[in-house]
Design a protein around this motif. Structure first.
Motif, PDB file in Angstrom:
ATOM      1  N   TRP A 107      40.156  31.062  29.691  1.00 12.12           N
ATOM      2  CA  TRP A 107      40.372  32.395  30.804  1.00 12.12           C
ATOM      3  C   TRP A 107      39.334  33.377  30.530  1.00 12.12           C
ATOM      4  CZ3 TRP A 107      41.742  37.634  29.491  1.00 12.12           C
ATOM      5  CH2 TRP A 107      42.186  38.350  30.544  1.00 12.12           C
TER       6      TRP A 107
ATOM      7  N   GLU B 214      37.310  36.788  32.433  1.00 13.51           N
ATOM      8  CA  GLU B 214      37.212  37.617  33.332  1.00 13.51           C
ATOM      9  C   GLU B 214      36.702  39.061  32.835  1.00 13.51           C
ATOM     10  OE1 GLU B 214      40.820  40.663  34.606  1.00 13.51           O
ATOM     11  OE2 GLU B 214      41.260  38.690  35.216  1.00 13.51           O
ATOM     12  N   ARG B 215      35.632  39.226  33.665  1.00 12.46           N
ATOM     13  CA  ARG B 215      34.630  40.570  33.169  1.00 12.46           C
ATOM     14  C   ARG B 215      34.405  40.623  31.836  1.00 12.46           C
ATOM     15  NH1 ARG B 215      36.659  45.318  36.800  1.00 12.46           N
ATOM     16  NH2 ARG B 215      38.648  44.140  36.950  1.00 12.46           N
TER      17      ARG B 215
ATOM     18  N   GLN C 133      37.452  37.216  27.336  1.00 20.29           N
ATOM     19  CA  GLN C 133      37.401  35.755  27.392  1.00 20.29           C
ATOM     20  C   GLN C 133      38.245  35.218  26.190  1.00 20.29           C
ATOM     21  OE1 GLN C 133      33.331  35.110  26.397  1.00 20.29           O
ATOM     22  NE2 GLN C 133      33.060  36.736  24.888  1.00 20.29           N
TER      23      GLN C 133
ATOM     24  N   ARG D 198      32.602  28.848  37.795  1.00 21.96           N
ATOM     25  CA  ARG D 198      34.014  28.592  37.331  1.00 21.96           C
ATOM     26  C   ARG D 198      34.346  27.490  36.685  1.00 21.96           C
ATOM     27  NH1 ARG D 198      37.284  32.602  39.572  1.00 21.96           N
ATOM     28  NH2 ARG D 198      36.172  34.066  40.905  1.00 21.96           N
TER      29      ARG D 198
END
Length: 74
Positions: A12, A14-15, A18, A54
């Motif tokens: 995972w 996100e900005r 991690q 991604r």
């Protein structure tokens, strides 16, 4: 003992967050790295810096298993 190829990797990103986690098929957590731990594992060469924006969990599996072996977790 679980066979490494049966392990499941979850990632995972996100900005500024991690996570990379490796589990057995029955849900036992082998390792669960967050934020700076992921960064250190990448900097130490255990986990890759993936080039695709991604990346899938499967892209991390081989290196996650290598990390677990190197750390004596498997």
């Amino acid at each position: 003992m679980v066979h490494p190829n049966d392990c499941i990797v979850f990632t995972w990103f996100e900005r500024d967050r991690q996570n990379v986690r490796l589990e057995t098929p029955n849900g036992r957590v082998i390792f669960d790295l967050w934020d700076e731990e992921v960064t250190h594992a990448i900097e130490d060469g255990y986990l890759p810096t993936l080039r695709r924006p991604r990346s899938s969990d499967a892209d991390w599996k081989e290196c996650a298993i290598s990390y677990a072996w190197a750390k004596g977790l498997l």
